[in-house]
Scaffold this active site. Structure first.
Site, PDB file in Angstrom:
ATOM      1  N   ASP A  93       0.829  -1.206   0.000  1.00 57.33           N
ATOM      2  CA  ASP A  93       0.000   0.000   0.000  1.00 57.33           C
ATOM      3  C   ASP A  93       0.863   1.255   0.000  1.00 57.33           C
ATOM      4  O   ASP A  93       0.599   2.230  -0.675  1.00 57.33           O
ATOM      5  CB  ASP A  93      -0.903   0.017   1.239  1.00 57.33           C
ATOM      6  CG  ASP A  93      -2.360  -0.174   0.873  1.00 57.33           C
ATOM      7  OD1 ASP A  93      -3.217   0.126   1.710  1.00 57.33           O
ATOM      8  OD2 ASP A  93      -2.623  -0.579  -0.273  1.00 57.33           O
ATOM      9  N   HIS A 124      -3.623   9.832   6.268  1.00 58.93           N
ATOM     10  CA  HIS A 124      -3.582   8.589   7.055  1.00 58.93           C
ATOM     11  C   HIS A 124      -2.290   8.408   7.843  1.00 58.93           C
ATOM     12  O   HIS A 124      -2.255   7.617   8.773  1.00 58.93           O
ATOM     13  CB  HIS A 124      -3.747   7.372   6.135  1.00 58.93           C
ATOM     14  CG  HIS A 124      -5.060   7.281   5.447  1.00 58.93           C
ATOM     15  ND1 HIS A 124      -6.272   7.241   6.100  1.00 58.93           N
ATOM     16  CD2 HIS A 124      -5.352   7.227   4.117  1.00 58.93           C
ATOM     17  CE1 HIS A 124      -7.245   7.163   5.218  1.00 58.93           C
ATOM     18  NE2 HIS A 124      -6.734   7.157   4.015  1.00 58.93           N
ATOM     19  N   GLY A 148      -2.170   3.829   4.097  1.00 57.11           N
ATOM     20  CA  GLY A 148      -3.050   4.308   3.031  1.00 57.11           C
ATOM     21  C   GLY A 148      -2.402   5.259   2.052  1.00 57.11           C
ATOM     22  O   GLY A 148      -2.942   6.332   1.759  1.00 57.11           O
ATOM     23  N   ASP A 175     -12.622  13.625   1.746  1.00 57.77           N
ATOM     24  CA  ASP A 175     -12.100  12.414   1.106  1.00 57.77           C
ATOM     25  C   ASP A 175     -13.057  11.267   1.439  1.00 57.77           C
ATOM     26  O   ASP A 175     -13.692  11.288   2.490  1.00 57.77           O
ATOM     27  CB  ASP A 175     -10.716  12.132   1.714  1.00 57.77           C
ATOM     28  CG  ASP A 175      -9.922  11.063   1.000  1.00 57.77           C
ATOM     29  OD1 ASP A 175      -8.896  11.408   0.396  1.00 57.77           O
ATOM     30  OD2 ASP A 175     -10.340   9.877   1.042  1.00 57.77           O
ATOM     31  N   HIS A 199     -12.310   8.405   2.339  1.00 58.82           N
ATOM     32  CA  HIS A 199     -11.732   7.632   3.448  1.00 58.82           C
ATOM     33  C   HIS A 199     -11.638   8.508   4.699  1.00 58.82           C
ATOM     34  O   HIS A 199     -11.328   9.702   4.611  1.00 58.82           O
ATOM     35  CB  HIS A 199     -10.331   7.121   3.077  1.00 58.82           C
ATOM     36  CG  HIS A 199     -10.323   6.228   1.882  1.00 58.82           C
ATOM     37  ND1 HIS A 199     -10.059   6.700   0.601  1.00 58.82           N
ATOM     38  CD2 HIS A 199     -10.578   4.908   1.752  1.00 58.82           C
ATOM     39  CE1 HIS A 199     -10.124   5.690  -0.254  1.00 58.82           C
ATOM     40  NE2 HIS A 199     -10.446   4.588   0.397  1.00 58.82           N
ATOM     41  N   ASP A 241     -11.476  11.252  -4.226  1.00 56.36           N
ATOM     42  CA  ASP A 241     -11.977   9.887  -4.424  1.00 56.36           C
ATOM     43  C   ASP A 241     -13.432   9.757  -3.985  1.00 56.36           C
ATOM     44  O   ASP A 241     -14.018   8.679  -4.062  1.00 56.36           O
ATOM     45  CB  ASP A 241     -11.098   8.847  -3.715  1.00 56.36           C
ATOM     46  CG  ASP A 241     -10.698   9.260  -2.312  1.00 56.36           C
ATOM     47  OD1 ASP A 241      -9.788   8.630  -1.749  1.00 56.36           O
ATOM     48  OD2 ASP A 241     -11.284  10.229  -1.769  1.00 56.36           O
ATOM     49  N   TYR A 284      -8.313   8.724  -7.641  1.00 57.00           N
ATOM     50  CA  TYR A 284      -7.589   7.706  -8.402  1.00 57.00           C
ATOM     51  C   TYR A 284      -8.070   7.558  -9.845  1.00 57.00           C
ATOM     52  O   TYR A 284      -7.458   6.804 -10.612  1.00 57.00           O
ATOM     53  CB  TYR A 284      -7.665   6.386  -7.627  1.00 57.00           C
ATOM     54  CG  TYR A 284      -7.174   6.615  -6.221  1.00 57.00           C
ATOM     55  CD1 TYR A 284      -8.050   6.774  -5.140  1.00 57.00           C
ATOM     56  CD2 TYR A 284      -5.830   6.846  -5.990  1.00 57.00           C
ATOM     57  CE1 TYR A 284      -7.597   7.077  -3.874  1.00 57.00           C
ATOM     58  CE2 TYR A 284      -5.352   7.165  -4.724  1.00 57.00           C
ATOM     59  CZ  TYR A 284      -6.243   7.281  -3.677  1.00 57.00           C
ATOM     60  OH  TYR A 284      -5.783   7.615  -2.419  1.00 57.00           O
TER      61      TYR A 284
HETATM   62  C1  EL8 Z   1      -7.240   0.004  -2.126  1.00 58.44           C
HETATM   63  C2  EL8 Z   1      -6.159   0.788   0.920  1.00 58.44           C
HETATM   64  C3  EL8 Z   1      -6.950   2.062   0.641  1.00 58.44           C
HETATM   65  O1  EL8 Z   1      -6.831  -0.714  -4.394  1.00 58.44           O
HETATM   66  C4  EL8 Z   1      -6.040   3.250   0.625  1.00 58.44           C
HETATM   67  O2  EL8 Z   1      -8.361   0.259  -1.922  1.00 58.44           O
HETATM   68  C5  EL8 Z   1      -6.857   4.537   0.453  1.00 58.44           C
HETATM   69  C6  EL8 Z   1      -5.992   5.756   0.424  1.00 58.44           C
HETATM   70  C7  EL8 Z   1      -6.846   7.002   0.383  1.00 58.44           C
HETATM   71  C8  EL8 Z   1      -6.510  -0.469  -3.313  1.00 58.44           C
HETATM   72  C9  EL8 Z   1      -5.335  -0.413  -2.525  1.00 58.44           C
HETATM   73  C10 EL8 Z   1      -6.025   0.031  -1.442  1.00 58.44           C
HETATM   74  N1  EL8 Z   1      -5.455   0.326  -0.278  1.00 58.44           N
HETATM   75  N2  EL8 Z   1      -7.078   7.653   1.512  1.00 58.44           N
HETATM   76  O3  EL8 Z   1      -7.338   7.450  -0.641  1.00 58.44           O
HETATM   77  O4  EL8 Z   1      -7.791   8.804   1.518  1.00 58.44           O
HETATM   78  C11 EL8 Z   1      -7.086  -0.288   1.395  1.00 58.44           C
HETATM   79  N3  EL8 Z   1      -4.013  -0.660  -2.570  1.00 58.44           N
HETATM   80  C12 EL8 Z   1      -3.251  -0.989  -3.663  1.00 58.44           C
HETATM   81  C13 EL8 Z   1      -1.888  -0.889  -3.505  1.00 58.44           C
HETATM   82  C14 EL8 Z   1      -1.033  -1.220  -4.584  1.00 58.44           C
HETATM   83  C15 EL8 Z   1      -1.580  -1.636  -5.779  1.00 58.44           C
HETATM   84  C16 EL8 Z   1      -2.947  -1.762  -5.943  1.00 58.44           C
HETATM   85  C17 EL8 Z   1      -3.794  -1.430  -4.883  1.00 58.44           C
HETATM   86  O5  EL8 Z   1      -0.754  -1.877  -6.850  1.00 58.44           O
HETATM   87  C18 EL8 Z   1      -0.097  -3.126  -6.947  1.00 58.44           C
HETATM   88  F1  EL8 Z   1       0.749  -3.225  -5.891  1.00 58.44           F
HETATM   89  F2  EL8 Z   1      -1.028  -4.104  -6.907  1.00 58.44           F
HETATM   90  F3  EL8 Z   1       0.585  -3.138  -8.098  1.00 58.44           F
HETATM   91 ZN    ZN Z   2      -9.165   8.533   0.062  1.00 57.37          ZN
END
Ligand code: EL8
Ligand code: ZN
Length: 435
Positions: free
Chosen positions: A111, A153, A161, A188, A190, A276, A315
Site C-alpha cells: 500500500d 492517514h 493508506g 475524502d 476515506h 476519491d 484515483y
Molecule cells: C485500495 C487501501 C486504501 O486498491 C487506501 O483500496 C486509500 C488511500 C486514500 C486499493 C489499494 C487500497 N489500499 N485515503 O485514498 O484517503 C485499502 N491498494 C493498492 C496498492 C497497490 C496496488 C494496488 C492497490 O498496486 C499493486 F501493488 F497491486 F501493483
Molecule cells: Zn481517500
C-alpha cells in the site's frame, strides 16, 4: 469606473470587500515525476495534470504562485518520531534489504511502497502545506492551495493508506502557532484517521470527516467517536454508505459545518479535498459531481476565515485534475467554461473533453432517515462544545499563556518560498495553443 482604473492597492482592497480572496498556490513541478510503482492507484502525476488545467484556463493569472521552500527534517519531527523520519530518509529500493524489520515496523510495503525519491517526495508535498500555513499566519493570503498535500492517514511512526508524512497535521501545527482553534474538514471518501488521532485529546483542533464507513479502509470514524478528555466533542464523524450524491451531501455538509462555525469559532480552517469521493473514482463508492464536491469548498470559503486547501485521495486522475482545477476557480470566484482548454494532457479527457463529469445512476444507500438521524446526533454533540469566551486568547500573539498540549515553536522565519512570476509561468507554457 472599472477596478483597473484604481491603484493596485485600492483595487485589491475593493476586491476583498467584495468577497474576492487573496489566493496563493503552492506547486512544485518535480512532484509529478515520483511514482509509487506499476499498477499502484496513487499517481502524483494527477497534480501536474491539475496544474496544466489551472494554467491553460488562465487561472494562474489570479493566483500568487509559489514553489515552496523545502521543509527540513526538524519540521517533520514536529509530529513524526525520529526513528520513522530517519527510516524514510535513509531507506531506498537499493538498500531496503538491510531494513526488512523496519519496513514491517513502519508499514512500508504494498500500500505504501518504498520507491525512488520517497523522502524528497514527502518533503515536497509537505512543504506546500507547512509553507501555506505559514503564509496564512503572516496574513499574506486569505486562501492557500496545495493540491499535492492532504495525505491524512500517516501516523506518528507509521505509513498508511498511501501516506507517509502527514502534511495535514504539520500544516495544522503551523496554524496553531497563531490561532487558538483550528478546524480540519475532510471530504475524502476515506476517514481522516491520522489527523483525528493526532488531535483526539485536545480542544485546540476540531476534526470533521465525512466518509464511507463499514467494511472500508481504514475502518475508523464511527459517529460515536467524538474525542476524549479535553478533546471530547472536538472530533466529528459523519459515517456514510455507498452512493452519496450531490443533494444528500450538501444537505449534511452545510448544516454540520454551520453548527461547527457557530459553536467552535475556529481562527483558521484546513480543508482536505480528497477527490476519491467523486462519481466513478477507481477506489471510491460515492456519486458526487464536481459541483457537489466543489460546493463544500464554496461554503467553507464563504465564512471569510483563513483556509489551507489541500488535496488527498483520488484515483481516476482525469477527474481528480478536473476537480481541483474547478475548485481553484471556486476559490477565485472565477467562472470557467465547460469546454476544456487544449493542454499537454488533453487526450486524457476524451471523448467529451469537458470539465464537468456526469454522476451515475447508482443507488444512494444513504436513506433520508439515516442522514437526518445521524445529522441530528452530531448537532446534539456540537451543542456540548464549550463556546469560546472572548477573553480566552491563549496562543495568540502577545499573550503569555502558551497551551502546553501542542508544541508551539517559533514562527517560521520570513517568507523563504520562491515566488514564481507570471512571466515565468507564461514562458513555461510549451504549446502556443495552451492558452
Ligand atoms: C485500495 C487501501 C486504501 O486498491 C487506501 O483500496 C486509500 C488511500 C486514500 C486499493 C489499494 C487500497 N489500499 N485515503 O485514498 O484517503 C485499502 N491498494 C493498492 C496498492 C497497490 C496496488 C494496488 C492497490 O498496486 C499493486 F501493488 F497491486 F501493483
Ligand atoms: Zn481517500
Amino acid at each position: 469606473m472599472s477596478l483597473a482604473s484604481f491603484s493596485p492597492f485600492v483595487s485589491s482592497l475593493l476586491e476583498r470587500m467584495a468577497g474576492k480572496k487573496r489566493v496563493s498556490y503552492f506547486y512544485d513541478d518535480e512532484l509529478g515525476n515520483y511514482h509509487y510503482g506499476y499498477g499502484h492507484p496513487m499517481k502524483p502525476h494527477r497534480v501536474r495534470m491539475a496544474h496544466k488545467l489551472i494554467v491553460t484556463y488562465g487561472l494562474y493569472k489570479k493566483l500568487e504562485c509559489f514553489s515552496p521552500r523545502m521543509v527540513t527534517q526538524s519540521d517533520l519531527l514536529q509530529f513524526h518520531s525520529d526513528d520513522y523520519v530517519n527510516f524514510l530518509r535513509m531507506t531506498t529500493p537499493d538498500n531496503m534489504h538491510e531494513y526488512l524489520q523496519q519496513l514491517q515496523r513502519f508499514n512500508v510495503g504494498e500500500d505504501c511502497p518504498l520507491f525512488d525519491g520517497l523522502y524528497e517526495y514527502c518533503k515536497i508535498y509537505t512543504s506546500g502545506s507547512i509553507g501555506g500555513a505559514a503564509r496564512l499566519n503572516q496574513n499574506k493570503s486569505d486562501v492557500v492551495i496545495n493540491w499535492s498535500g492532504g495525505l491524512h492517514h500517516a501516523k506518528k511512526s507509521e505509513a498508511s493508506g498511501f501516506c507517509y508524512v502527514n502534511d495535514c497535521v504539520l500544516g495544522i501545527l503551523e496554524l496553531l502557532k497563531k490561532h487558538q482553534r483550528v478546524l480540519y474538514i475532510d471530504i475524502d471518501i476515506h476517514h481522516g484517521d491520522g489527523v483525528e488521532e493526532a488531535f483526539y485529546t485536545t480542544d485546540r483542533v476540531m476534526t470533521c470527516s465525512f466518509h464511507k464507513f463499514g467494511d472500508y479502509f481504514p475502518g475508523t470514524g464511527a459517529v460515536s467517536d467524538v474525542g476524549y478528555g479535553k478533546g471530547k466533542y472536538a472530533s466529528v464523524n459523519f459515517p456514510l454508505k455507498d452512493g452519496m450524491d450531490d443533494e444528500a451531501f450538501v444537505n449534511i455538509f452545510r448544516p454540520v459545518i454551520s453548527s461547527i462555525m457557530e459553536n467552535y469559532q475556529p481562527g483558521a480552517i484546513c480543508l482536505q479535498c480528497g477527490a476519491d469521493s467523486l462519481a466513478g473514482d477507481r477506489l471510491g463508492v460515492f456519486n458526487l459531481s464536481l459541483r457537489g464536491h466543489g460546493d463544500c469548498v464554496k461554503f467553507v470559503k464563504s465564512f471569510g476565515v483563513p483556509v489551507l486547501c489541500i488535496g488527498g485521495g483520488g484515483y481516476t486522475i482525469r477527474n481528480v485534475s478536473r476537480c481541483w482545477a474547478y475548485e481553484t476557480s471556486v476559490m477565485l470566484d472565477t467562472d470557467v467554461q465547460d469546454e476544456l482548454p487544449f493542454n499537454e494532457y488533453f487526450e486524457y479527457y476524451g471523448p467529451d473533453y469537458r470539465l464537468h463529469i456526469q454522476p451515475s445512476n447508482m443507488e444512494n444507500f444513504n436513506s433520508h432517515k439515516y442522514l437526518e438521524d445521524t445529522k441530528f446526533e452530531i448537532l446534539e454533540y456540537l451543542k456540548r462544545v464549550e463556546k469560546p469566551s472572548a477573553q480566552i486568547q491563549t496562543g495568540q500573539p502577545g499573550t503569555t499563556q502558551t497551551p502546553k498540549s501542542i508544541p508551539v515553536g517559533e514562527p517560521r522565519e520570513a517568507r523563504p518560498d520562491e515566488r514564481v512570476s507570471r512571466e515565468e509561468l507564461d514562458a513555461r507554457i510549451e504549446h502556443p495553443l495552451e492558452y
